[in-house]
Motif scaffolding. Structure first.
Motif, PDB file in Angstrom:
ATOM      1  N   GLN A 161       0.804  -1.217   0.000  1.00 27.33           N
ATOM      2  CA  GLN A 161       0.000   0.000   0.000  1.00 27.33           C
ATOM      3  C   GLN A 161       0.840   1.272   0.000  1.00 27.33           C
ATOM      4  O   GLN A 161       0.432   2.279  -0.560  1.00 27.33           O
ATOM      5  N   LYS A 162       2.006   1.243   0.645  1.00 25.73           N
ATOM      6  CA  LYS A 162       2.794   2.461   0.823  1.00 25.73           C
ATOM      7  C   LYS A 162       3.865   2.579  -0.267  1.00 25.73           C
ATOM      8  O   LYS A 162       4.757   1.741  -0.365  1.00 25.73           O
ATOM      9  N   PRO A 163       3.816   3.628  -1.089  1.00 27.06           N
ATOM     10  CA  PRO A 163       4.819   3.805  -2.149  1.00 27.06           C
ATOM     11  C   PRO A 163       6.192   4.151  -1.589  1.00 27.06           C
ATOM     12  O   PRO A 163       6.312   4.780  -0.535  1.00 27.06           O
ATOM     13  N   TRP A 164       7.245   3.753  -2.290  1.00 26.55           N
ATOM     14  CA  TRP A 164       8.601   4.153  -1.935  1.00 26.55           C
ATOM     15  C   TRP A 164       8.779   5.637  -2.263  1.00 26.55           C
ATOM     16  O   TRP A 164       8.477   6.083  -3.367  1.00 26.55           O
ATOM     17  N   PRO A 165       9.290   6.453  -1.320  1.00 23.29           N
ATOM     18  CA  PRO A 165       9.421   7.898  -1.550  1.00 23.29           C
ATOM     19  C   PRO A 165      10.247   8.261  -2.779  1.00 23.29           C
ATOM     20  O   PRO A 165       9.905   9.196  -3.508  1.00 23.29           O
ATOM     21  N   ASN A 166      11.353   7.551  -3.034  1.00 27.15           N
ATOM     22  CA  ASN A 166      12.197   7.899  -4.176  1.00 27.15           C
ATOM     23  C   ASN A 166      11.540   7.551  -5.511  1.00 27.15           C
ATOM     24  O   ASN A 166      11.868   8.160  -6.539  1.00 27.15           O
ATOM     25  N   VAL A 167      10.637   6.582  -5.505  1.00 27.30           N
ATOM     26  CA  VAL A 167       9.873   6.287  -6.719  1.00 27.30           C
ATOM     27  C   VAL A 167       8.879   7.413  -6.982  1.00 27.30           C
ATOM     28  O   VAL A 167       8.720   7.882  -8.122  1.00 27.30           O
ATOM     29  N   VAL A 168       8.216   7.854  -5.935  1.00 26.36           N
ATOM     30  CA  VAL A 168       7.274   8.975  -6.066  1.00 26.36           C
ATOM     31  C   VAL A 168       8.008  10.225  -6.547  1.00 26.36           C
ATOM     32  O   VAL A 168       7.509  10.961  -7.411  1.00 26.36           O
ATOM     33  N   LYS A 169       9.195  10.461  -6.007  1.00 21.58           N
ATOM     34  CA  LYS A 169       9.995  11.609  -6.428  1.00 21.58           C
ATOM     35  C   LYS A 169      10.299  11.536  -7.921  1.00 21.58           C
ATOM     36  O   LYS A 169      10.231  12.560  -8.635  1.00 21.58           O
ATOM     37  N   PHE A 170      10.635  10.357  -8.412  1.00 21.39           N
ATOM     38  CA  PHE A 170      10.908  10.183  -9.846  1.00 21.39           C
ATOM     39  C   PHE A 170       9.648  10.464 -10.666  1.00 21.39           C
ATOM     40  O   PHE A 170       9.702  11.172 -11.683  1.00 21.39           O
ATOM     41  N   LEU A 171       8.513   9.942 -10.249  1.00 22.79           N
ATOM     42  CA  LEU A 171       7.272  10.133 -10.988  1.00 22.79           C
ATOM     43  C   LEU A 171       6.815  11.580 -10.990  1.00 22.79           C
ATOM     44  O   LEU A 171       6.128  12.029 -11.921  1.00 22.79           O
ATOM     45  N   ASN A 172       7.200  12.314  -9.974  1.00 24.95           N
ATOM     46  CA  ASN A 172       6.828  13.728  -9.899  1.00 24.95           C
ATOM     47  C   ASN A 172       7.526  14.572 -10.960  1.00 24.95           C
ATOM     48  O   ASN A 172       7.197  15.757 -11.126  1.00 24.95           O
ATOM     49  N   LYS A 173       8.475  13.983 -11.692  1.00 24.72           N
ATOM     50  CA  LYS A 173       9.135  14.703 -12.782  1.00 24.72           C
ATOM     51  C   LYS A 173       8.253  14.778 -14.024  1.00 24.72           C
ATOM     52  O   LYS A 173       8.592  15.475 -14.978  1.00 24.72           O
ATOM     53  N   SER A 174       7.138  14.064 -14.012  1.00 23.95           N
ATOM     54  CA  SER A 174       6.268  14.055 -15.194  1.00 23.95           C
ATOM     55  C   SER A 174       5.693  15.439 -15.461  1.00 23.95           C
ATOM     56  O   SER A 174       5.372  16.193 -14.538  1.00 23.95           O
ATOM     57  N   LYS A 175       5.567  15.774 -16.727  1.00 26.94           N
ATOM     58  CA  LYS A 175       5.003  17.048 -17.150  1.00 26.94           C
ATOM     59  C   LYS A 175       3.598  16.820 -17.704  1.00 26.94           C
ATOM     60  O   LYS A 175       3.250  15.698 -18.088  1.00 26.94           O
ATOM     61  N   PRO A 176       2.770  17.857 -17.755  1.00 22.79           N
ATOM     62  CA  PRO A 176       1.423  17.696 -18.327  1.00 22.79           C
ATOM     63  C   PRO A 176       1.485  17.088 -19.724  1.00 22.79           C
ATOM     64  O   PRO A 176       2.296  17.486 -20.554  1.00 22.79           O
ATOM     65  N   GLY A 177       0.651  16.095 -19.959  1.00 23.80           N
ATOM     66  CA  GLY A 177       0.631  15.397 -21.237  1.00 23.80           C
ATOM     67  C   GLY A 177       1.563  14.216 -21.328  1.00 23.80           C
ATOM     68  O   GLY A 177       1.590  13.518 -22.348  1.00 23.80           O
ATOM     69  N   SER A 178       2.335  13.959 -20.261  1.00 26.31           N
ATOM     70  CA  SER A 178       3.288  12.843 -20.276  1.00 26.31           C
ATOM     71  C   SER A 178       2.580  11.495 -20.306  1.00 26.31           C
ATOM     72  O   SER A 178       1.487  11.329 -19.754  1.00 26.31           O
ATOM     73  N   ILE A 179       3.223  10.530 -20.958  1.00 29.40           N
ATOM     74  CA  ILE A 179       2.792   9.130 -20.902  1.00 29.40           C
ATOM     75  C   ILE A 179       3.702   8.432 -19.899  1.00 29.40           C
ATOM     76  O   ILE A 179       4.927   8.417 -20.055  1.00 29.40           O
ATOM     77  N   VAL A 180       3.098   7.858 -18.856  1.00 25.80           N
ATOM     78  CA  VAL A 180       3.842   7.211 -17.775  1.00 25.80           C
ATOM     79  C   VAL A 180       3.463   5.732 -17.737  1.00 25.80           C
ATOM     80  O   VAL A 180       2.278   5.391 -17.652  1.00 25.80           O
ATOM     81  N   LEU A 181       4.449   4.865 -17.800  1.00 21.99           N
ATOM     82  CA  LEU A 181       4.223   3.423 -17.844  1.00 21.99           C
ATOM     83  C   LEU A 181       4.816   2.753 -16.612  1.00 21.99           C
ATOM     84  O   LEU A 181       5.952   3.034 -16.218  1.00 21.99           O
ATOM     85  N   ASP A 182       4.042   1.858 -16.005  1.00 21.67           N
ATOM     86  CA  ASP A 182       4.514   1.042 -14.886  1.00 21.67           C
ATOM     87  C   ASP A 182       4.558  -0.411 -15.347  1.00 21.67           C
ATOM     88  O   ASP A 182       3.517  -1.047 -15.553  1.00 21.67           O
ATOM     89  N   VAL A 183       5.764  -0.946 -15.522  1.00 23.26           N
ATOM     90  CA  VAL A 183       5.953  -2.327 -15.985  1.00 23.26           C
ATOM     91  C   VAL A 183       6.020  -3.237 -14.763  1.00 23.26           C
ATOM     92  O   VAL A 183       6.946  -3.151 -13.964  1.00 23.26           O
ATOM     93  N   GLY A 184       5.017  -4.108 -14.632  1.00 28.64           N
ATOM     94  CA  GLY A 184       4.894  -4.931 -13.443  1.00 28.64           C
ATOM     95  C   GLY A 184       4.239  -4.130 -12.342  1.00 28.64           C
ATOM     96  O   GLY A 184       4.762  -4.008 -11.226  1.00 28.64           O
ATOM     97  N   CYS A 185       3.072  -3.576 -12.647  1.00 26.03           N
ATOM     98  CA  CYS A 185       2.448  -2.562 -11.791  1.00 26.03           C
ATOM     99  C   CYS A 185       1.811  -3.116 -10.529  1.00 26.03           C
ATOM    100  O   CYS A 185       1.427  -2.349  -9.638  1.00 26.03           O
TER     101      CYS A 185
END
Length: 264
Positions: free
Chosen positions: A32-56
């Motif tokens: 249930q609890k996300p890893w903080p450094n993963v969230v930090k990486f995902l926060n780099k996304s810009k509006p309109g970005s395509i974000v993929l989670d492989v093995g989600c």
């Protein structure tokens, strides 16, 4: 451990794919609890970005952000159904062959997936697939279990969850039990949960509590893992011609790499 392609695939089917189909609901409850450094990486996304989670898995890294397109895939049909029940865009596939066109993904994560592949060639192939779908300038973050679960006298989260481990002294138990995967004629050690890793290739027990005929029945499933040495993941990424490693770090018992696609 040396396996041919057929045997590696069979090992993964029996001790990864089939296991997650059986433990999906229980597994989801514990994630249930996300890893903080993963969230930090995902926060780099810009509006309109395509974000993929492989093995989600259960899509715990999906956000409520409406200005990006989030897409996930998982080998487990049961885990994918959990994601769909949460209204996420998720589909089933194998990480070795992503049904996504090349050069279109802006950010990709693959958290605790690569270590379930049974040969170095298959692990490299999965990394190349992630790089293939990235757009030029797109980045990927990959997490794998580290063989080193105690660094600079600091215990990983994995070891801290043990009821017996002490911060000042963690012993490495001898692995005495082995399991024979009869279909491929290979013996693999069974890891003692919440302890230091002794082997690189091993089976990690998952104890599933089931209620059957009004009695509690406990069943243990064995998941295959390849735990990574310090530089192993970085060296794999450096074998991909059209990407460069941006960052490589240790995070709570995981080796983690960020790489960027630099050319088509």
């Amino acid at each position: 451990m040396s396996l041919n392609e057929k045997n590696a695939s069979e090992l993964e089917f029996q001790h990864v794919h089939d296991v997650y189909e059986n433990i999906a609901s229980h597994f989801s409850e514990t994630r249930q609890k996300p890893w903080p450094n993963v969230v930090k990486f995902l926060n780099k996304s810009k509006p309109g970005s395509i974000v993929l989670d492989v093995g989600c898995g259960n899509a715990k890294y999906f956000t409520n952000t409406s200005d990006i397109f989030q897409l996930g895939c998982d080998r487990s049909t049961q885990l994918a159904q959990i994601c769909k029940n949460r209204n996420h865009q998720v589909f089933n596939c194998d990480c070795l062959q992503l049904p996504i066109r090349s050069n279109c993904v802006d950010l990709c994560i693959s958290i605790a997936v690569l270590h379930h592949l049974a040969t170095s060639d298959r692990r490299l192939k999965a990394l190349k697939e992630i790089n293939r779908v990235l757009a030029v300038g797109g980045q990927a973050l990959v997490y794998v279990w580290a063989k080193e679960q105690c660094r600079n006298q600091n215990l990983s989260t994995y070891l801290k969850q043990s009821k017996i481990n002490k911060p000042k002294a963690v012993s490495t138990p001898e692995v005495t039990k082995e399991f024979c995967v009869e279909s491929i004629d290979i013996n693999l050690p069974i890891h003692t949960n919440r302890s230091n890793f002794v082997h690189n290739d091993l089976l990690v027990p998952w104890k599933l509590n089931q209620k059957k005929e009004q009695e509690n029945e406990s069943k243990t499933h064995l998941r295959y893992y390849h735990v990574f040495e310090e530089s192993e993941l970085k060296l794999l990424c450096e074998q991909i011609d059209n990407c460069k490693v941006i960052d490589y770090y240790y995070d709570q018992g995981n080796w983690c790499v960020i790489f960027e696609k630099i050319t088509i």
